[in-house]
Design a protein around this motif. Structure first.
Motif, PDB file in Angstrom:
ATOM      1  N   LYS A 115       0.805  -1.220   0.000  1.00 23.80           N
ATOM      2  CA  LYS A 115       0.000   0.000   0.000  1.00 23.80           C
ATOM      3  C   LYS A 115       0.840   1.274   0.000  1.00 23.80           C
ATOM      4  O   LYS A 115       0.314   2.359  -0.263  1.00 23.80           O
ATOM      5  CB  LYS A 115      -0.929   0.011   1.218  1.00 23.80           C
ATOM      6  CG  LYS A 115      -2.011  -1.065   1.197  1.00 23.80           C
ATOM      7  CD  LYS A 115      -2.906  -0.934   2.416  1.00 23.80           C
ATOM      8  CE  LYS A 115      -4.011  -1.981   2.417  1.00 23.80           C
ATOM      9  NZ  LYS A 115      -4.911  -1.814   3.579  1.00 23.80           N
ATOM     10  N   HIS A 116       2.135   1.181   0.331  1.00 22.43           N
ATOM     11  CA  HIS A 116       2.960   2.392   0.288  1.00 22.43           C
ATOM     12  C   HIS A 116       4.278   2.185  -0.452  1.00 22.43           C
ATOM     13  O   HIS A 116       5.247   2.904  -0.247  1.00 22.43           O
ATOM     14  CB  HIS A 116       3.178   2.978   1.697  1.00 22.43           C
ATOM     15  CG  HIS A 116       3.807   2.089   2.719  1.00 22.43           C
ATOM     16  ND1 HIS A 116       5.115   2.232   3.127  1.00 22.43           N
ATOM     17  CD2 HIS A 116       3.300   1.072   3.451  1.00 22.43           C
ATOM     18  CE1 HIS A 116       5.383   1.352   4.070  1.00 22.43           C
ATOM     19  NE2 HIS A 116       4.293   0.621   4.286  1.00 22.43           N
TER      20      HIS A 116
ATOM     21  N   SER B 119       1.989   3.376  -5.498  1.00 24.78           N
ATOM     22  CA  SER B 119       0.787   3.483  -4.671  1.00 24.78           C
ATOM     23  C   SER B 119       0.355   4.944  -4.573  1.00 24.78           C
ATOM     24  O   SER B 119       1.117   5.874  -4.866  1.00 24.78           O
ATOM     25  CB  SER B 119       1.047   2.913  -3.276  1.00 24.78           C
ATOM     26  OG  SER B 119       1.996   3.705  -2.583  1.00 24.78           O
ATOM     27  N   ARG B 120      -0.866   5.159  -4.106  1.00 32.32           N
ATOM     28  CA  ARG B 120      -1.404   6.517  -4.039  1.00 32.32           C
ATOM     29  C   ARG B 120      -0.741   7.363  -2.952  1.00 32.32           C
ATOM     30  O   ARG B 120      -0.759   8.597  -3.028  1.00 32.32           O
ATOM     31  CB  ARG B 120      -2.912   6.474  -3.828  1.00 32.32           C
ATOM     32  CG  ARG B 120      -3.675   5.879  -5.001  1.00 32.32           C
ATOM     33  CD  ARG B 120      -5.173   5.846  -4.749  1.00 32.32           C
ATOM     34  NE  ARG B 120      -5.744   7.198  -4.716  1.00 32.32           N
ATOM     35  CZ  ARG B 120      -7.003   7.456  -4.385  1.00 32.32           C
ATOM     36  NH1 ARG B 120      -7.817   6.470  -4.025  1.00 32.32           N
ATOM     37  NH2 ARG B 120      -7.459   8.698  -4.383  1.00 32.32           N
ATOM     38  N   VAL B 121      -0.190   6.732  -1.931  1.00 33.06           N
ATOM     39  CA  VAL B 121       0.447   7.516  -0.868  1.00 33.06           C
ATOM     40  C   VAL B 121       1.941   7.727  -1.108  1.00 33.06           C
ATOM     41  O   VAL B 121       2.573   8.506  -0.396  1.00 33.06           O
ATOM     42  CB  VAL B 121       0.240   6.864   0.524  1.00 33.06           C
ATOM     43  CG1 VAL B 121      -1.245   6.712   0.831  1.00 33.06           C
ATOM     44  CG2 VAL B 121       0.959   5.535   0.641  1.00 33.06           C
ATOM     45  N   TYR B 122       2.494   7.060  -2.102  1.00 32.14           N
ATOM     46  CA  TYR B 122       3.944   7.142  -2.345  1.00 32.14           C
ATOM     47  C   TYR B 122       4.329   8.564  -2.740  1.00 32.14           C
ATOM     48  O   TYR B 122       3.826   9.099  -3.723  1.00 32.14           O
ATOM     49  CB  TYR B 122       4.342   6.143  -3.427  1.00 32.14           C
ATOM     50  CG  TYR B 122       5.817   6.149  -3.739  1.00 32.14           C
ATOM     51  CD1 TYR B 122       6.740   5.693  -2.805  1.00 32.14           C
ATOM     52  CD2 TYR B 122       6.297   6.612  -4.962  1.00 32.14           C
ATOM     53  CE1 TYR B 122       8.101   5.697  -3.081  1.00 32.14           C
ATOM     54  CE2 TYR B 122       7.648   6.614  -5.253  1.00 32.14           C
ATOM     55  CZ  TYR B 122       8.543   6.161  -4.294  1.00 32.14           C
ATOM     56  OH  TYR B 122       9.888   6.168  -4.570  1.00 32.14           O
TER      57      TYR B 122
ATOM     58  N   ALA C 294       3.421  11.252  -1.572  1.00 34.01           N
ATOM     59  CA  ALA C 294       2.369  12.249  -1.389  1.00 34.01           C
ATOM     60  C   ALA C 294       2.571  12.963  -0.047  1.00 34.01           C
ATOM     61  O   ALA C 294       3.018  12.368   0.930  1.00 34.01           O
ATOM     62  CB  ALA C 294       0.998  11.582  -1.426  1.00 34.01           C
TER      63      ALA C 294
ATOM     64  N   GLU D 245      -5.637  11.846   5.983  1.00 33.09           N
ATOM     65  CA  GLU D 245      -5.614  11.616   4.530  1.00 33.09           C
ATOM     66  C   GLU D 245      -4.936  10.303   4.184  1.00 33.09           C
ATOM     67  O   GLU D 245      -5.392   9.564   3.302  1.00 33.09           O
ATOM     68  CB  GLU D 245      -4.897  12.775   3.841  1.00 33.09           C
ATOM     69  CG  GLU D 245      -5.658  14.092   3.899  1.00 33.09           C
ATOM     70  CD  GLU D 245      -4.810  15.277   3.481  1.00 33.09           C
ATOM     71  OE1 GLU D 245      -5.374  16.248   2.957  1.00 33.09           O
ATOM     72  OE2 GLU D 245      -3.561  15.252   3.686  1.00 33.09           O
ATOM     73  N   THR D 246      -3.862  10.009   4.892  1.00 38.13           N
ATOM     74  CA  THR D 246      -3.141   8.752   4.644  1.00 38.13           C
ATOM     75  C   THR D 246      -4.001   7.563   5.020  1.00 38.13           C
ATOM     76  O   THR D 246      -4.081   6.577   4.277  1.00 38.13           O
ATOM     77  CB  THR D 246      -1.813   8.737   5.422  1.00 38.13           C
ATOM     78  OG1 THR D 246      -1.027   9.871   5.047  1.00 38.13           O
ATOM     79  CG2 THR D 246      -1.025   7.467   5.125  1.00 38.13           C
TER      80      THR D 246
ATOM     81  N   LEU E 200      -6.620   6.891   2.265  1.00 38.90           N
ATOM     82  CA  LEU E 200      -6.088   6.277   1.045  1.00 38.90           C
ATOM     83  C   LEU E 200      -5.660   4.833   1.288  1.00 38.90           C
ATOM     84  O   LEU E 200      -5.850   3.978   0.428  1.00 38.90           O
ATOM     85  CB  LEU E 200      -4.921   7.101   0.506  1.00 38.90           C
ATOM     86  CG  LEU E 200      -5.280   8.449  -0.125  1.00 38.90           C
ATOM     87  CD1 LEU E 200      -4.031   9.167  -0.599  1.00 38.90           C
ATOM     88  CD2 LEU E 200      -6.253   8.270  -1.274  1.00 38.90           C
TER      89      LEU E 200
ATOM     90  N   ALA F  18      -7.150   1.318  -0.441  1.00 35.29           N
ATOM     91  CA  ALA F  18      -6.240   0.563  -1.323  1.00 35.29           C
ATOM     92  C   ALA F  18      -6.585  -0.922  -1.326  1.00 35.29           C
ATOM     93  O   ALA F  18      -7.060  -1.470  -0.332  1.00 35.29           O
ATOM     94  CB  ALA F  18      -4.799   0.761  -0.833  1.00 35.29           C
TER      95      ALA F  18
END
Length: 208
Positions: A184-185, A189-192, A194, A200-201, A204, A208
């Motif tokens: 997931k990170h 990934s969407r949090v990478y 970011a 917010e984390t 996301l 995931a």
């Protein structure tokens, strides 16, 4: 706490500065030998010394591994066995060479490092740009405090790493174990990379 650090690039050097500033004793190593780290050690105020990778692994109650993933087989596995290891590494095929097990997503880079070292691996600091790690530390409760996602199979190890993260100025978000949470990170990934708050984390990671 005694912190061993294997790797003195942007992430490793930045963490060394934060951790010494927080009052920890740091022993830092790179692949070129202690003599090449004299300028770094002089620039960081606090209890820090340059050592070999084996000495850093022996020294640390917690050991930070911040090297190119493709070189993880060079880690002093015997000295790391059973220790809490913070894995900041990411797999980049163009740099590290192809790894079929990672390319087909049958495992994660952190699981492979854990299997090799038999350490209590916690993946952290892999999803933040080094300059945000350097510049964006904030007091607890600050509205612009960034979150660091972590994953690992050992809850006690995650708590230890989470306390270190909190003390150097970042919020901690538990992504889960190395297999599910680590994905997931990781890169892509969407949090990478970011710049996100803890809320917010969480959102996301949950999606995931």
């Amino acid at each position: 706490m005694r912190i061993g650090m294997i790797g003195a690039g942007h992430i490793g050097a930045t963490l060394a500065a934060h951790l010494t500033d927080a009052g920890h004793e740091v022993a830092i190593a790179n692949s070129r030998g202690p003599g090449t780290l004299e300028d770094l050690v002089e620039a960081i105020e606090g209890s820090i010394r340059a050592v070999t990778a084996e000495e850093a692994a022996d020294f640390g109650d917690v050991v930070v591994v911040s090297i190119p993933y493709g070189r993880y087989l060079e880690l002093p596995a015997a000295a790391l066995r059973g220790k809490v290891v913070i894995d900041t590494c990411n797999y980049y095929p163009q740099r590290d060479g192809a790894d079929p097990e990672l390319d087909d997503d049958s495992t994660t880079s952190s699981e492979k490092i854990q299997e090799y070292t038999r350490a209590r691996v916690v993946k952290a600091f892999n999803a933040i740009y080094w300059y945000n790690l350097r510049d964006r530390a904030r007091p607890k409760g600050a509205p612009d405090r960034l979150a660091i996602p972590v994953s690992g199979d050992d809850d006690e190890a995650k708590r230890t790493v989470g306390d270190l993260i909190d003390r150097i100025g970042f919020d901690v978000v538990d992504a889960g174990n190395l297999a599910r949470g680590g994905r997931k990170h990781q890169p892509g990934s969407r949090v990478y990379t970011a710049e996100l708050s803890a809320d917010e984390t969480h959102s996301l990671l949950d999606a995931a």
